[in-house]
Design an enzyme around this catalytic site. Structure first.
Site, PDB file in Angstrom:
ATOM      1  CE  LYS A 117      -4.700  -1.892   0.528  1.00 53.62           C
ATOM      2  NZ  LYS A 117      -5.402  -2.013  -0.541  1.00 53.62           N
TER       3      LYS A 117
ATOM      4  CE  LYS B 126     -10.447  -5.585  -4.601  1.00 51.53           C
ATOM      5  NZ  LYS B 126     -10.194  -4.237  -4.037  1.00 51.53           N
TER       6      LYS B 126
END
Ligand code: MG
Length: 397
Positions: A187, A291
């Site tokens: 991240k 997703k």
């Protein structure tokens, strides 16, 4: 396909007999910190749909807070209870596509819809003895079923959260590399980017498959400043920069993609098939994180997979801290041919001390995770789910 392809099976069922929504809270094996959330456990909804006495399961990806997308657990439960489940019970529902059509008039709420849709599909396929990956291959225009064999496993990448320090980040990346994951994602956010990438690259060398995810945190800087900062990552061999700008800023991402050497990937922005069409038309991304929950279910995910394949844009399967139920569906989806990059398809023990399925996903020695082979999603939910259950709501009322 073992001779029983999804295009050859009868499509009608007797309809939905019962729906249960389990609200569970599952302890995480280790805290998960991203730019948008810090979690020690995962609260989520599991939807169980009973058809002809057979139970199918679907997982709602919505997190407890609406900081990744507008959806969240309370909101998903509300729209399921008041709008989606009543429509599903009114039917008629036979083919899984019937249910998606019945739910379509409700705008938004893709993760809630996807959970109900996946649960019904799971029951439908179990009744017919058809594996989910085989069914999804049958939905894809990009699969020639006569030549298609379901992959035994798909390559797995690991997502590493935000760490307290660069040393801690390098240490955790080292743990994941040692476990055998084929790709690492870290991240980043403004103030935690170049130093982190340089440190990880320095520790593990040019051979490490590395990508970064910004979770839209550079959006407030504007495109020019975001480009200035993110261009510093060019030259460090990143596979992609995921979702640097705001969810709805397709034009900004298109401009950024022109300014950066590193491919731009979209995640949060891709909320539907139509948005994916727009993103590709604008050349807003060179890679797409797919997703199923975020796009409204497995059928729209297959359609987006095909769209991207037609456009020459690679896709990979992202993660939403799924339990074994959601993971099984993601593994099946990731068998499709345009999933050419490792997904966030970590083994169960990466996230959970105890999973909700009897045979949780394990990392194999070659850095892959096996695709379940049984009927439906191929996994069985544990009998004592009540250990983790906060509430159950059941229909018909
Ligand atoms: Mg992401």
């Amino acid at each position: 396909m073992n001779g029983l392809g999804p295009r050859s099976v009868p499509s009608r069922t007797a309809g939905i007999g019962r729906i249960d929504v389990h609200r569970i809270r599952l302890p995480l094996a280790r805290p998960w910190v991203s730019p948008v959330a810090a979690l020690v456990d995962r609260e989520l909804l599991l939807v169980a749909v009973t058809v002809e006495g057979v139970v199918g399961w679907g997982e709602c990806a919505a997190p407890v807070e609406p900081t990744y997308s507008p959806e969240y657990v309370d909101g998903a439960l509300g729209v399921l209870a008041r709008h989606l489940i009543p429509r599903a019970l009114q039917g008629p529902v036979g083919d899984p596509a019937d249910l998606d059509r019945i739910l379509a008039p409700v705008k938004g709420h893709p993760m809630a819809k996807a959970a109900l849709s996946a649960a019904y599909l799971d029951a439908h396929l179990r009744i017919r003895g058809v594996n989910l990956a085989d069914h999804l291959a049958g939905l894809s225009r990009r699969v020639d079923l006569a030549r298609w064999f379901r992959p035994a496993a798909v390559p797995a990448g690991a997502a590493v959260g935000v760490s307290d320090s660069i040393d801690a980040l390098v240490s955790e990346v080292g743990d994941r590399v040692a476990e055998g994951y084929r790709r690492i994602k870290i991240k980043v956010h403004p103030g935690w980017d170049l130093e982190a990438v340089v440190a990880v690259r320095g520790a593990f060398g040019a051979g490490l498959a590395l990508q970064v995810d910004a979770n839209a945190t550079y959006g407030s800087l504007g495109v020019v400043e975001a480009a200035r900062r993110l261009a510093r990552l060019d030259g460090h061999g990143l596979i992609m920069i995921e979702q640097p700008l705001g969810d709805e800023d397709l034009v900004g991402h298109a401009r950024l993609a022109e300014l950066l050497g590193t491919p731009v990937c979209l995640d949060e922005s891709i909320s539907s098939y139509d948005v994916a069409v727009s993103a590709l038309a604008l050349r807003a991304c060179g890679v797409l994180n797919l997703k199923p929950g975020r796009v409204g279910g497995l059928a729209p995910a297959v359609a987006i997979h095909d769209l991207c394949a037609d456009a020459g844009v690679a896709v990979w399967c992202g993660g939403m801290l799924e339990t074994g139920v959601g993971r099984a569906a993601n593994l099946a989806l990731a068998t499709l041919p345009n999933f050419t990059l490792p997904g966030d398809l970590s083994a169960s023990d990466r996230y959970w001390v105890n999973d909700v399925v009897t045979h949780p996903a394990r990392l194999r020695g070659d850095g892959s995770v096996a695709v379940p082979t049984g009927a439906g999603n191929g996994v069985e939910v544990i009998d004592d789910l009540s250990r983790w259950t906060l509430s159950i709501e059941s229909w018909p009322r």
